[in-house]
Write an enzyme that holds these catalytic residues in place. Structure first.
Site, short mmCIF file in Angstrom:
data_model
loop_
_atom_site.label_atom_id
_atom_site.label_comp_id
_atom_site.label_asym_id
_atom_site.label_seq_id
_atom_site.Cartn_x
_atom_site.Cartn_y
_atom_site.Cartn_z
N LEU A 7 9.02 -4.51 1.20
CA LEU A 7 9.01 -3.03 1.23
C LEU A 7 8.34 -2.52 2.50
O LEU A 7 8.26 -1.31 2.71
CB LEU A 7 8.25 -2.49 0.01
CG LEU A 7 8.64 -3.06 -1.35
CD1 LEU A 7 7.83 -2.41 -2.45
CD2 LEU A 7 10.12 -2.86 -1.61
N THR A 29 18.65 1.01 2.33
CA THR A 29 18.54 2.46 2.17
C THR A 29 19.86 3.21 2.35
O THR A 29 20.73 2.76 3.11
CB THR A 29 17.53 3.01 3.21
OG1 THR A 29 17.69 4.42 3.33
CG2 THR A 29 17.75 2.43 4.59
N HIS A 38 13.74 8.33 -3.18
CA HIS A 38 12.97 8.40 -4.42
C HIS A 38 11.55 8.81 -4.09
O HIS A 38 10.97 8.40 -3.10
CB HIS A 38 13.03 7.08 -5.20
CG HIS A 38 12.83 5.87 -4.37
ND1 HIS A 38 13.84 5.31 -3.61
CD2 HIS A 38 11.73 5.12 -4.16
CE1 HIS A 38 13.37 4.25 -2.98
NE2 HIS A 38 12.09 4.12 -3.28
N GLU A 61 20.17 5.66 4.13
CA GLU A 61 20.25 6.05 5.55
C GLU A 61 21.25 5.20 6.31
O GLU A 61 21.70 5.57 7.39
CB GLU A 61 18.87 5.93 6.22
CG GLU A 61 17.99 7.14 6.05
CD GLU A 61 18.52 8.39 6.73
OE1 GLU A 61 18.81 8.34 7.93
OE2 GLU A 61 18.64 9.42 6.06
N THR A 86 0.81 -1.23 0.00
CA THR A 86 0.00 0.00 0.00
C THR A 86 0.84 1.27 0.00
O THR A 86 0.31 2.37 -0.09
CB THR A 86 -0.92 0.04 1.25
OG1 THR A 86 -0.09 -0.07 2.42
CG2 THR A 86 -1.93 -1.08 1.23
N ALA A 100 7.72 -1.19 6.03
CA ALA A 100 8.58 -0.53 7.01
C ALA A 100 7.89 0.65 7.67
O ALA A 100 6.99 1.25 7.10
CB ALA A 100 9.86 -0.01 6.34
N GLN A 101 8.34 0.97 8.88
CA GLN A 101 8.12 2.29 9.45
C GLN A 101 9.23 3.09 8.78
O GLN A 101 10.39 3.01 9.16
CB GLN A 101 8.27 2.24 10.98
CG GLN A 101 7.88 3.52 11.71
CD GLN A 101 8.61 4.77 11.25
OE1 GLN A 101 8.15 5.46 10.32
NE2 GLN A 101 9.72 5.08 11.86
N TYR A 131 16.08 4.16 12.65
CA TYR A 131 15.65 3.60 11.35
C TYR A 131 16.84 3.01 10.61
O TYR A 131 16.80 1.88 10.12
CB TYR A 131 14.98 4.71 10.53
CG TYR A 131 14.74 4.35 9.06
CD1 TYR A 131 13.64 3.59 8.68
CD2 TYR A 131 15.60 4.81 8.06
CE1 TYR A 131 13.42 3.27 7.34
CE2 TYR A 131 15.39 4.50 6.73
CZ TYR A 131 14.29 3.73 6.37
OH TYR A 131 14.07 3.42 5.05
N LYS A 139 17.53 -0.90 9.54
CA LYS A 139 17.72 -1.24 8.12
C LYS A 139 19.08 -1.88 7.88
O LYS A 139 19.21 -2.80 7.08
CB LYS A 139 17.54 0.00 7.26
CG LYS A 139 16.08 0.42 7.07
CD LYS A 139 15.34 -0.56 6.16
CE LYS A 139 13.97 -0.06 5.76
NZ LYS A 139 13.30 -0.92 4.79
#
Ligand code: NDP
Ligand code: GDR
Length: 349
Positions: free
Chosen positions: A81, A126, A205, A128, A11, A83-84, A175, A179
């Site tokens: 995909l 990511t 993105h 990050e 979603t 995730a918080q 986060y 990850k």
């Protein structure tokens, strides 16, 4: 017979583009969406009535759900995909972020290992994960220099600093920690158990479907409201100096799929190679909207700054360009323009 792809996080921004792309490629798509008290399937509106699309309600933290879904469907491809995904929120909700972004991944990896070893797995890693680490080539002898320390913004730009698959990773947020742990687990499960498991190290993105709490969409949705006279409030932002490598989500989901079509699994950086500040984004977005200077319309609110920031990102995707034949089709200006126009137009995508 058509292949089945299982998508956790269907979603979300990327999940919706990925499901559309997989349906176009002829896959049966099994989309996992969280149970919600309100409709959370808006982004999946082009998929919901497709005969090869099935939506199942479930949570990635529910191990029994994850195991039974994988065991029952034996999917050819599994994309994680879910995730918080808000970096700022991971400071106020660290436990929850670790539960979803790390334990969720572990549930899927163990589900594959125990019930569907032939499934190919994609993990949403990511930029990050780098925190403040970067690499650059010395101007003196061309050798590669690795840096884990802070560098001024100007130097980052001048020295053409970058991050790629070899750059060190020391995250600056809960986060990023979750990850990076997931990223390492993917590698460990690939090496230890021979799973076809890949991580895409994706840089920022965006798209008109981007969540409104991320800075790009926060800016363009405010522009849309202001243009349509729906707000008189000024736009409140935190740190507008940080540099990001922004691409378009549509391009990035193509790379996710390509990673699962190789002879052997591997990890890839996906990025445009160009870096812009939040201030640059404001300038270009205000120009496309036909507004004057952003400085009169934006309030810089220190409470919106993060306790620890990732200052500068610029990804190098040479490996993906070679192995996946991947390159971005959107540049920065086109991306900003599409987002601004979509929000002015009432967000019809
Ligand atoms: P979004 O936040 O738009 O989507 C995240 C998705 O995960 C949503 O579908 C959300 O459901 C779902 N989700 C959250 N918690 C759970 C849970 N407990 N169980 C099942 N599903 C859950 O993120 P993006 O689409 O932008 O990003 C996709 C992935 O890529 C994320 O993992 C993100 O961390 C990562 N990533 C994103 C980048 C970007 O720039 N967009 C860059 C690099 C990595 P709901 O709709 O109900 O909230
Ligand atoms: P990021 O994206 O943290 O890079 O994570 P975000 O758009 O949240 O922030 C980008 C930069 O803008 C600054 N900023 C603000 N950010 C938000 N959200 N809201 C503000 O009001 C604001 N003002 C300034 C931030 O401090 C930051 O420097 C995104 C997510 O999609 C992650 O899931 C993904 O892993 C990374 O990109 C790559």
């Amino acid at each position: 017979m058509s292949k089945t792809a299982l998508v956790f996080g269907a979603t979300g921004q990327d999940g919706s583009y990925l499901c559309e792309m997989l349906l176009k490629k002829g896959y049966n798509v099994l989309a996992i969406a969280r149970r919600s008290s309100v409709d959370n399937t808006e982004r999946l509106k082009y998929c919901l009535n497709h005969r090869k699309f099935t939506m199942v309600r479930g949570d990635i933290c529910d191990q029994s759900f994850v195991f039974s879904t994988i065991a029952k469907n034996n999917p050819a491809e599994i994309y994680n995909l879910a995730a918080q995904s808000h970096v700022g929120d991971s400071f106020t909700q660290p436990n929850y972020t670790i539960d979803v972004d790390l334990m969720g991944t572990l549930n899927v990896l163990n589900g594959i290992l125990n019930f569907s070893k032939s499934s190919r797995f994609y993990q949403a890693s990511t930029s990050e994960m780098y925190g403040s680490c970067f690499s650059y080539y010395s101007l003196i002898d061309g050798t590669r220099v690795e840096s884990k320390t802070a560098i001024s913004r100007e130097d980052f730009i001048k020295k053409k600093c970058f991050q790629d698959e070899l750059t060190a990773m020391i995250p600056n947020s809960p986060y990023g920690v979750a990850k990076l742990a997931s990223h390492n687990l993917v590698k460990i499960y690939r090496e230890s158990y021979g799973l076809y498991a890949c991580s895409g190290i994706l840089f920022n993105h965006e798209s008109p479907r981007r969540g409104e709490l991320f800075v790009t969409r926060k800016i363009t949705s405010w522009i849309g409201m202001r243009k349509n006279s729906k707000t008189k409030e000024k736009l409140q932002l935190g740190n507008v100096d940080s540099l990001r490598d922004w691409g378009h989500a549509k391009d990035y989901v193509e790379a996710m799929h390509s990673m699962l079509q190789l002879n052997a699994p591997d990890d890839f950086v996906i990025a445009t190679g160009c870096t812009y500040s939040v201030e640059d984004f404001l300038n270009v977005a205000f120009k496309h909207a036909g507004f004057g200077s952003w400085k009169r319309q934006v309030v810089l609110n220190p409470t919106l700054k993060r306790p620890f920031e990732v200052d500068a990102l610029r990804g190098v995707s040479t490996k993906a360009a070679k192995a996946l034949k991947w390159e971005p089709s959107y540049n920065f200006d086109l991306l900003v323009k599409e987002m601004v126009e979509s929000d002015i137009d009432g967000h019809k995508v």
